[in-house]
Design a protein around this motif. Structure first.
Motif, PDB file in Angstrom:
ATOM      1  N   ARG A   4       0.832  -1.204   0.000  1.00 12.38           N
ATOM      2  CA  ARG A   4       0.000   0.000   0.000  1.00 12.38           C
ATOM      3  C   ARG A   4       0.862   1.248   0.000  1.00 12.38           C
ATOM      4  O   ARG A   4       1.947   1.264   0.579  1.00 12.38           O
ATOM      5  CB  ARG A   4      -0.898   0.021   1.240  1.00 12.38           C
ATOM      6  CG  ARG A   4      -1.819  -1.185   1.366  1.00 12.38           C
ATOM      7  CD  ARG A   4      -2.809  -1.266   0.236  1.00 12.38           C
ATOM      8  NE  ARG A   4      -3.871  -2.232   0.545  1.00 12.38           N
ATOM      9  CZ  ARG A   4      -4.795  -2.621  -0.324  1.00 12.38           C
ATOM     10  NH1 ARG A   4      -4.777  -2.162  -1.560  1.00 12.38           N
ATOM     11  NH2 ARG A   4      -5.720  -3.476   0.040  1.00 12.38           N
ATOM     12  N   CYS A  23      -4.662   2.395   2.660  1.00  8.21           N
ATOM     13  CA  CYS A  23      -5.727   1.473   3.062  1.00  8.21           C
ATOM     14  C   CYS A  23      -6.302   1.808   4.430  1.00  8.21           C
ATOM     15  O   CYS A  23      -7.270   1.187   4.864  1.00  8.21           O
ATOM     16  CB  CYS A  23      -5.169   0.061   3.087  1.00  8.21           C
ATOM     17  SG  CYS A  23      -3.714  -0.076   4.140  1.00  8.21           S
ATOM     18  N   HIS A  25      -4.396   1.659   7.273  1.00  9.43           N
ATOM     19  CA  HIS A  25      -3.523   1.084   8.288  1.00  9.43           C
ATOM     20  C   HIS A  25      -2.311   1.987   8.520  1.00  9.43           C
ATOM     21  O   HIS A  25      -1.903   2.723   7.622  1.00  9.43           O
ATOM     22  CB  HIS A  25      -3.033  -0.307   7.856  1.00  9.43           C
ATOM     23  CG  HIS A  25      -4.115  -1.348   7.872  1.00  9.43           C
ATOM     24  ND1 HIS A  25      -4.334  -2.205   6.823  1.00  9.43           N
ATOM     25  CD2 HIS A  25      -5.034  -1.649   8.824  1.00  9.43           C
ATOM     26  CE1 HIS A  25      -5.353  -3.003   7.125  1.00  9.43           C
ATOM     27  NE2 HIS A  25      -5.797  -2.684   8.323  1.00  9.43           N
ATOM     28  N   CYS A  57       1.826  -4.309   3.797  1.00  9.16           N
ATOM     29  CA  CYS A  57       0.861  -4.004   4.849  1.00  9.16           C
ATOM     30  C   CYS A  57       0.204  -5.266   5.390  1.00  9.16           C
ATOM     31  O   CYS A  57       0.212  -6.319   4.757  1.00  9.16           O
ATOM     32  CB  CYS A  57      -0.197  -3.033   4.348  1.00  9.16           C
ATOM     33  SG  CYS A  57      -1.224  -2.415   5.700  1.00  9.16           S
ATOM     34  N   CYS A  59      -2.836  -5.771   5.619  1.00  8.42           N
ATOM     35  CA  CYS A  59      -4.187  -5.887   5.063  1.00  8.42           C
ATOM     36  C   CYS A  59      -4.678  -7.330   4.985  1.00  8.42           C
ATOM     37  O   CYS A  59      -5.826  -7.622   5.279  1.00  8.42           O
ATOM     38  CB  CYS A  59      -4.221  -5.317   3.649  1.00  8.42           C
ATOM     39  SG  CYS A  59      -4.374  -3.539   3.584  1.00  8.42           S
TER      40      CYS A  59
HETATM   41 ZN    ZN Z   1      -3.459  -2.130   5.042  1.00 13.05          ZN
END
Ligand code: ZN
Length: 69
Positions: A4, A23, A25, A57, A59
């Motif tokens: 990301r 995103c 985060h 990340c 994610c």
């Molecule tokens: Zn993320």
């Protein structure tokens, strides 16, 4: 592992630098030599250069967003 883009930076309560990712985060981007060398994070110009840089990340772990926006 998802990658990301960095959209912003802030410091945490211990003054470590944290990257805010697209995103939602957050991810620490510490400068902690000799183990972790990120001298660019210590200057405004250096951080500006890393806006848009991709970081791996969490994610794919399905964790909730760290930032509401
Ligand atoms: Zn993320």
């Amino acid at each position: 592992m998802m990658h990301r883009a960095i959209i912003a930076f802030h410091t945490d309560e211990e003054l470590h630098w944290v990257a805010e990712l697209a995103c939602g985060h957050n991810q620490h981007v510490r400068h902690n030599p000799p183990w972790v060398n990120r001298p660019w994070v210590l200057t405004v110009a250096g951080r500006d250069q890393f806006i848009g840089h991709l970081l791996a990340c969490k994610c794919d772990r399905g964790e909730p967003r760290d930032n509401p926006y």
